[in-house]
Design a protein around this motif. Structure first.
Motif, PDB file in Angstrom:
ATOM      1  N   SER A   1     -28.799  21.591  45.312  1.00 56.12           N
ATOM      2  CA  SER A   1     -28.470  21.309  46.707  1.00 56.12           C
ATOM      3  C   SER A   1     -27.439  20.194  46.836  1.00 56.12           C
ATOM      4  O   SER A   1     -27.223  19.410  45.911  1.00 56.12           O
ATOM      5  N   CYS A   2     -26.829  20.127  48.019  1.00 55.01           N
ATOM      6  CA  CYS A   2     -25.893  19.032  48.292  1.00 55.01           C
ATOM      7  C   CYS A   2     -26.635  17.699  48.366  1.00 55.01           C
ATOM      8  O   CYS A   2     -26.044  16.640  48.146  1.00 55.01           O
ATOM      9  N   CYS A   3     -27.919  17.739  48.646  1.00 56.75           N
ATOM     10  CA  CYS A   3     -28.724  16.509  48.722  1.00 56.75           C
ATOM     11  C   CYS A   3     -28.761  15.800  47.364  1.00 56.75           C
ATOM     12  O   CYS A   3     -28.703  14.573  47.294  1.00 56.75           O
ATOM     13  N   TYR A   4     -28.868  16.574  46.305  1.00 51.81           N
ATOM     14  CA  TYR A   4     -28.908  16.003  44.959  1.00 51.81           C
ATOM     15  C   TYR A   4     -27.583  15.303  44.652  1.00 51.81           C
ATOM     16  O   TYR A   4     -27.564  14.186  44.143  1.00 51.81           O
ATOM     17  N   ARG A   5     -26.492  15.963  45.001  1.00 54.82           N
ATOM     18  CA  ARG A   5     -25.163  15.365  44.783  1.00 54.82           C
ATOM     19  C   ARG A   5     -25.029  14.055  45.566  1.00 54.82           C
ATOM     20  O   ARG A   5     -24.525  13.060  45.062  1.00 54.82           O
ATOM     21  N   HIS A   6     -25.514  14.068  46.799  1.00 54.75           N
ATOM     22  CA  HIS A   6     -25.497  12.868  47.638  1.00 54.75           C
ATOM     23  C   HIS A   6     -26.285  11.742  46.968  1.00 54.75           C
ATOM     24  O   HIS A   6     -25.828  10.600  46.913  1.00 54.75           O
ATOM     25  N   ASP A   7     -27.459  12.051  46.461  1.00 56.70           N
ATOM     26  CA  ASP A   7     -28.291  11.034  45.812  1.00 56.70           C
ATOM     27  C   ASP A   7     -27.607  10.450  44.581  1.00 56.70           C
ATOM     28  O   ASP A   7     -27.680   9.245  44.332  1.00 56.70           O
ATOM     29  N   LEU A   8     -26.937  11.295  43.804  1.00 59.66           N
ATOM     30  CA  LEU A   8     -26.218  10.811  42.622  1.00 59.66           C
ATOM     31  C   LEU A   8     -25.092   9.860  43.016  1.00 59.66           C
ATOM     32  O   LEU A   8     -24.914   8.805  42.402  1.00 59.66           O
ATOM     33  N   GLU A   9     -24.342  10.238  44.046  1.00 56.61           N
ATOM     34  CA  GLU A   9     -23.249   9.388  44.504  1.00 56.61           C
ATOM     35  C   GLU A   9     -23.780   8.074  45.070  1.00 56.61           C
ATOM     36  O   GLU A   9     -23.198   7.010  44.850  1.00 56.61           O
ATOM     37  N   LEU A  10     -24.883   8.134  45.777  1.00 56.25           N
ATOM     38  CA  LEU A  10     -25.499   6.937  46.328  1.00 56.25           C
ATOM     39  C   LEU A  10     -25.908   5.970  45.220  1.00 56.25           C
ATOM     40  O   LEU A  10     -25.655   4.758  45.316  1.00 56.25           O
ATOM     41  N   CYS A  11     -26.489   6.493  44.172  1.00 54.97           N
ATOM     42  CA  CYS A  11     -26.885   5.642  43.042  1.00 54.97           C
ATOM     43  C   CYS A  11     -25.682   5.016  42.359  1.00 54.97           C
ATOM     44  O   CYS A  11     -25.740   3.856  41.934  1.00 54.97           O
ATOM     45  N   GLU A  12     -24.600   5.766  42.250  1.00 52.74           N
ATOM     46  CA  GLU A  12     -23.387   5.215  41.656  1.00 52.74           C
ATOM     47  C   GLU A  12     -22.832   4.076  42.506  1.00 52.74           C
ATOM     48  O   GLU A  12     -22.447   3.032  41.997  1.00 52.74           O
ATOM     49  N   LEU A  13     -22.781   4.278  43.821  1.00 55.57           N
ATOM     50  CA  LEU A  13     -22.270   3.239  44.713  1.00 55.57           C
ATOM     51  C   LEU A  13     -23.184   2.013  44.736  1.00 55.57           C
ATOM     52  O   LEU A  13     -22.716   0.887  44.876  1.00 55.57           O
ATOM     53  N   ARG A  14     -24.452   2.243  44.578  1.00 51.62           N
ATOM     54  CA  ARG A  14     -25.416   1.141  44.579  1.00 51.62           C
ATOM     55  C   ARG A  14     -25.159   0.162  43.439  1.00 51.62           C
ATOM     56  O   ARG A  14     -25.418  -1.027  43.549  1.00 51.62           O
ATOM     57  N   LYS A  15     -24.609   0.654  42.357  1.00 53.73           N
ATOM     58  CA  LYS A  15     -24.290  -0.205  41.213  1.00 53.73           C
ATOM     59  C   LYS A  15     -23.233  -1.242  41.569  1.00 53.73           C
ATOM     60  O   LYS A  15     -23.123  -2.270  40.922  1.00 53.73           O
ATOM     61  N   LEU A  16     -22.444  -0.979  42.600  1.00 49.85           N
ATOM     62  CA  LEU A  16     -21.395  -1.896  43.017  1.00 49.85           C
ATOM     63  C   LEU A  16     -21.912  -3.058  43.845  1.00 49.85           C
ATOM     64  O   LEU A  16     -21.234  -4.059  44.009  1.00 49.85           O
ATOM     65  N   TYR A  17     -23.113  -2.903  44.406  1.00 51.04           N
ATOM     66  CA  TYR A  17     -23.694  -3.977  45.224  1.00 51.04           C
ATOM     67  C   TYR A  17     -24.024  -5.181  44.378  1.00 51.04           C
ATOM     68  O   TYR A  17     -24.456  -5.048  43.234  1.00 51.04           O
ATOM     69  N   PRO A  18     -23.853  -6.390  44.922  1.00 49.76           N
ATOM     70  CA  PRO A  18     -24.269  -7.574  44.179  1.00 49.76           C
ATOM     71  C   PRO A  18     -25.790  -7.597  44.010  1.00 49.76           C
ATOM     72  O   PRO A  18     -26.508  -7.050  44.829  1.00 49.76           O
TER      73      PRO A  18
END
Length: 69
Positions: free
Chosen positions: A47-64
């Motif tokens: 699903s597109c939801c899984y792709r969204h979750d993967l991208e969210l986790c990647e972006l989360r790595k950028l947070y301090p």
């Protein structure tokens, strides 16, 4: 049947697809469903939801790592 998962993304997907959340206990979500866990995992991973979750986790790595305040 009742199935359980500890995966937050999968639980959200199942709830979004109409599964009834029966309880949350010991960091596990318990759902009433006619599909087994494997069927839900396959549907979610395609699903597109899984792709969204993967991208969210990647972006989360950028947070301090320090809390905002």
């Amino acid at each position: 049947m009742v199935i359980s998962t500890h995966r937050l993304g999968l639980a959200a997907y199942m709830k979004m697809q109409g599964c009834v959340l029966l309880k949350f206990e010991n960091r596990r979500f318990f759902f009433e469903t006619e599909k087994d866990l494997t069927e839900w995992e396959v549907a979610y991973s395609n699903s597109c939801c899984y792709r969204h979750d993967l991208e969210l986790c990647e972006l989360r790595k950028l947070y301090p790592s320090t809390p905002r305040g």
